[in-house]
Design a protein around this motif. Structure first.
Motif, PDB file in Angstrom:
ATOM      1  N   CYS A   1      -3.546   1.951 -29.376  1.00  0.00           N
ATOM      2  CA  CYS A   1      -4.534   1.791 -30.447  1.00  0.00           C
ATOM      3  C   CYS A   1      -5.213   3.134 -30.640  1.00  0.00           C
ATOM      4  CB  CYS A   1      -5.544   0.702 -30.092  1.00  0.00           C
ATOM      5  SG  CYS A   1      -6.710   0.366 -31.426  1.00  0.00           S
ATOM      6  N   GLU A   2      -4.969   3.731 -31.791  1.00  0.00           N
ATOM      7  CA  GLU A   2      -5.510   5.039 -32.133  1.00  0.00           C
ATOM      8  C   GLU A   2      -6.245   4.925 -33.468  1.00  0.00           C
ATOM      9  OE1 GLU A   2      -1.941   7.398 -32.109  1.00  0.00           O
ATOM     10  OE2 GLU A   2      -1.447   6.725 -30.078  1.00  0.00           O
ATOM     11  N   PRO A   3      -7.476   4.366 -33.458  1.00  0.00           N
ATOM     12  CA  PRO A   3      -8.209   4.143 -34.699  1.00  0.00           C
ATOM     13  C   PRO A   3      -8.460   5.453 -35.438  1.00  0.00           C
ATOM     14  CG  PRO A   3      -9.311   3.105 -32.817  1.00  0.00           C
ATOM     15  CD  PRO A   3      -8.216   3.956 -32.275  1.00  0.00           C
ATOM     16  N   PRO A   4      -8.419   5.429 -36.727  1.00  0.00           N
ATOM     17  CA  PRO A   4      -8.019   4.349 -37.634  1.00  0.00           C
ATOM     18  C   PRO A   4      -6.598   4.511 -38.159  1.00  0.00           C
ATOM     19  CG  PRO A   4      -9.180   5.996 -38.899  1.00  0.00           C
ATOM     20  CD  PRO A   4      -9.069   6.523 -37.469  1.00  0.00           C
ATOM     21  N   HIS A   5      -5.701   5.037 -37.339  1.00  0.00           N
ATOM     22  CA  HIS A   5      -4.373   5.362 -37.859  1.00  0.00           C
ATOM     23  C   HIS A   5      -3.191   4.609 -37.263  1.00  0.00           C
ATOM     24  CE1 HIS A   5      -5.973   8.568 -40.281  1.00  0.00           C
ATOM     25  NE2 HIS A   5      -6.663   8.978 -39.242  1.00  0.00           N
ATOM     26  N   ARG A   6      -3.258   4.176 -36.012  1.00  0.00           N
ATOM     27  CA  ARG A   6      -2.056   3.593 -35.399  1.00  0.00           C
ATOM     28  C   ARG A   6      -2.416   2.458 -34.442  1.00  0.00           C
ATOM     29  NH1 ARG A   6       0.979   5.154 -30.440  1.00  0.00           N
ATOM     30  NH2 ARG A   6       3.022   4.168 -30.630  1.00  0.00           N
ATOM     31  N   LEU A   7      -1.717   1.336 -34.645  1.00  0.00           N
ATOM     32  CA  LEU A   7      -1.797   0.198 -33.748  1.00  0.00           C
ATOM     33  C   LEU A   7      -0.371  -0.205 -33.411  1.00  0.00           C
ATOM     34  CD1 LEU A   7      -3.425  -2.088 -32.351  1.00  0.00           C
ATOM     35  CD2 LEU A   7      -3.148  -3.402 -34.481  1.00  0.00           C
ATOM     36  N   ALA A   8      -0.032  -0.216 -32.131  1.00  0.00           N
ATOM     37  CA  ALA A   8       1.292  -0.647 -31.683  1.00  0.00           C
ATOM     38  C   ALA A   8       1.114  -1.895 -30.826  1.00  0.00           C
ATOM     39  CB  ALA A   8       1.974   0.450 -30.879  1.00  0.00           C
ATOM     40  N   VAL A   9       1.887  -2.934 -31.136  1.00  0.00           N
ATOM     41  CA  VAL A   9       1.773  -4.210 -30.433  1.00  0.00           C
ATOM     42  C   VAL A   9       3.161  -4.734 -30.096  1.00  0.00           C
ATOM     43  CG1 VAL A   9      -0.434  -4.811 -31.523  1.00  0.00           C
ATOM     44  CG2 VAL A   9       1.709  -5.537 -32.586  1.00  0.00           C
ATOM     45  N   SER A  10       3.195  -5.669 -29.141  1.00  0.00           N
ATOM     46  CA  SER A  10       4.458  -6.305 -28.795  1.00  0.00           C
ATOM     47  C   SER A  10       4.196  -7.730 -28.329  1.00  0.00           C
ATOM     48  CB  SER A  10       5.189  -5.507 -27.709  1.00  0.00           C
ATOM     49  OG  SER A  10       4.385  -5.372 -26.562  1.00  0.00           O
ATOM     50  N   THR A  11       5.233  -8.543 -28.449  1.00  0.00           N
ATOM     51  CA  THR A  11       5.158  -9.925 -28.004  1.00  0.00           C
ATOM     52  C   THR A  11       6.562 -10.407 -27.679  1.00  0.00           C
ATOM     53  OG1 THR A  11       4.238 -12.114 -28.502  1.00  0.00           O
ATOM     54  CG2 THR A  11       5.325 -10.965 -30.313  1.00  0.00           C
ATOM     55  N   VAL A  12       6.635 -11.446 -26.902  1.00  0.00           N
ATOM     56  CA  VAL A  12       7.910 -12.076 -26.578  1.00  0.00           C
ATOM     57  C   VAL A  12       7.756 -13.562 -26.881  1.00  0.00           C
ATOM     58  CG1 VAL A  12       9.575 -12.590 -24.751  1.00  0.00           C
ATOM     59  CG2 VAL A  12       8.381 -10.393 -24.760  1.00  0.00           C
ATOM     60  N   ASP A  13       8.727 -14.105 -27.617  1.00  0.00           N
ATOM     61  CA  ASP A  13       8.710 -15.536 -27.910  1.00  0.00           C
ATOM     62  C   ASP A  13      10.126 -16.080 -27.845  1.00  0.00           C
ATOM     63  OD1 ASP A  13       9.973 -14.901 -30.323  1.00  0.00           O
ATOM     64  OD2 ASP A  13       8.189 -15.225 -31.545  1.00  0.00           O
ATOM     65  N   GLU A  14      10.308 -17.310 -28.294  1.00  0.00           N
ATOM     66  CA  GLU A  14      11.626 -17.937 -28.216  1.00  0.00           C
ATOM     67  C   GLU A  14      12.660 -17.239 -29.090  1.00  0.00           C
ATOM     68  OE1 GLU A  14       9.231 -20.152 -31.325  1.00  0.00           O
ATOM     69  OE2 GLU A  14       8.851 -19.484 -29.297  1.00  0.00           O
ATOM     70  N   HIS A  15      12.211 -16.363 -30.003  1.00  0.00           N
ATOM     71  CA  HIS A  15      13.131 -15.629 -30.878  1.00  0.00           C
ATOM     72  C   HIS A  15      13.452 -14.245 -30.329  1.00  0.00           C
ATOM     73  CE1 HIS A  15      12.655 -18.843 -33.756  1.00  0.00           C
ATOM     74  NE2 HIS A  15      11.363 -18.711 -33.677  1.00  0.00           N
ATOM     75  N   GLY A  16      12.812 -13.846 -29.232  1.00  0.00           N
ATOM     76  CA  GLY A  16      13.099 -12.547 -28.630  1.00  0.00           C
ATOM     77  C   GLY A  16      11.860 -11.689 -28.495  1.00  0.00           C
ATOM     78  N   SER A  17      12.094 -10.399 -28.335  1.00  0.00           N
ATOM     79  CA  SER A  17      11.003  -9.426 -28.209  1.00  0.00           C
ATOM     80  C   SER A  17      10.698  -8.826 -29.574  1.00  0.00           C
ATOM     81  CB  SER A  17      11.412  -8.288 -27.262  1.00  0.00           C
ATOM     82  OG  SER A  17      11.639  -8.780 -25.980  1.00  0.00           O
ATOM     83  N   TRP A  18       9.435  -8.652 -29.836  1.00  0.00           N
ATOM     84  CA  TRP A  18       8.979  -8.076 -31.103  1.00  0.00           C
ATOM     85  C   TRP A  18       8.106  -6.865 -30.786  1.00  0.00           C
ATOM     86  CZ3 TRP A  18       9.965 -10.658 -35.870  1.00  0.00           C
ATOM     87  CH2 TRP A  18      10.623 -11.886 -35.728  1.00  0.00           C
ATOM     88  N   ARG A  19       8.458  -5.700 -31.318  1.00  0.00           N
ATOM     89  CA  ARG A  19       7.639  -4.490 -31.168  1.00  0.00           C
ATOM     90  C   ARG A  19       7.333  -3.972 -32.563  1.00  0.00           C
ATOM     91  NH1 ARG A  19       9.703   0.005 -28.993  1.00  0.00           N
ATOM     92  NH2 ARG A  19      11.736  -0.484 -29.822  1.00  0.00           N
ATOM     93  N   MET A  20       6.067  -3.771 -32.839  1.00  0.00           N
ATOM     94  CA  MET A  20       5.644  -3.362 -34.174  1.00  0.00           C
ATOM     95  C   MET A  20       4.574  -2.290 -34.107  1.00  0.00           C
ATOM     96  SD  MET A  20       5.415  -7.189 -35.643  1.00  0.00           S
ATOM     97  CE  MET A  20       5.149  -7.835 -34.020  1.00  0.00           C
ATOM     98  N   GLU A  21       4.508  -1.518 -35.177  1.00  0.00           N
ATOM     99  CA  GLU A  21       3.432  -0.553 -35.350  1.00  0.00           C
ATOM    100  C   GLU A  21       2.860  -0.713 -36.744  1.00  0.00           C
ATOM    101  OE1 GLU A  21       3.867   3.566 -33.612  1.00  0.00           O
ATOM    102  OE2 GLU A  21       5.976   2.965 -33.833  1.00  0.00           O
ATOM    103  N   LEU A  22       1.554  -0.565 -36.849  1.00  0.00           N
ATOM    104  CA  LEU A  22       0.873  -0.461 -38.129  1.00  0.00           C
ATOM    105  C   LEU A  22       0.319   0.951 -38.185  1.00  0.00           C
ATOM    106  CD1 LEU A  22      -0.993  -3.885 -38.197  1.00  0.00           C
ATOM    107  CD2 LEU A  22       1.020  -3.228 -39.527  1.00  0.00           C
ATOM    108  N   LEU A  23       0.708   1.685 -39.217  1.00  0.00           N
ATOM    109  CA  LEU A  23       0.305   3.076 -39.375  1.00  0.00           C
ATOM    110  C   LEU A  23      -0.440   3.214 -40.692  1.00  0.00           C
ATOM    111  CD1 LEU A  23       3.817   4.415 -38.391  1.00  0.00           C
ATOM    112  CD2 LEU A  23       1.801   4.369 -36.909  1.00  0.00           C
TER     113      LEU A  23
END
Length: 165
Positions: free
Chosen positions: A78-100
């Motif tokens: 988390c680098e306000p106000p420019h970058r948020l990187a998150v991840s999660t794991v669910d029944e569909h697999g791993s999800w890695r995302m960034e909001l820039l």
């Protein structure tokens, strides 16, 4: 009405990146608040709760999905106000995302990047993010929220073509 899909798919050493953008006539800090503050995210994606900080996990809700499920979401950076990187794991697999969020003229550009291990399922994933990002756009101007069936299955072929299918 079927909105025009805008996502791009680029190959990476680890798979591929799905990239979608939206432009706003608002400063970076304002757009950042729309994607990080729980009362704002509740309007277009879902609420979240917990102690948000890099390395920590919060609970987030997909308020516009059937059953409005809650899930664990790890904050990787988390680098306000420019970058948020998150991840999660669910029944569909791993999800890695960034909001820039970057400045662009007198406004801002929000870029959502989903890092994917493969392009499997892109015909479903792409339209989903188009829908959610248009929800964000509508929520910021108190406009009518889009309808998911305007995105899926109508945009599925566009995204499958990006993957060469």
């Amino acid at each position: 009405m079927t909105p025009t899909p805008s996502g791009r798919l680029s190959r990476t050493p680890d798979g591929c990146d799905l990239v979608l953008e939206r432009t706003f006539r608002a400063p970076v800090e304002d757009v950042w608040a729309s994607v990080t503050e729980p009362e704002s995210t509740a309007r277009w994606f879902g609420a979240w709760e917990g102690d948000a900080a890099p390395g920590r996990t919060v609970r987030a809700q997909m308020a516009f999905e059937e059953g409005a499920p809650w899930f664990d979401l790890r904050i990787d950076a988390c680098e306000p106000p420019h970058r948020l990187a998150v991840s999660t794991v669910d029944e569909h697999g791993s999800w890695r995302m960034e909001l820039l969020v970057t400045a662009a003229g007198d406004g801002s550009v929000l870029r959502l990047v989903q890092h994917l291990a493969s392009d499997a399922g892109i015909g479903d994933i792409g339209p989903g993010w188009e829908y959610y990002l248009d929800q964000l756009v509508a929520s910021r101007v108190d406009g009518p929220l889009p309808v998911f069936t305007d995105y899926h299955p109508g945009q599925k072929a566009y995204y499958e073509a990006l993957a060469g299918r």
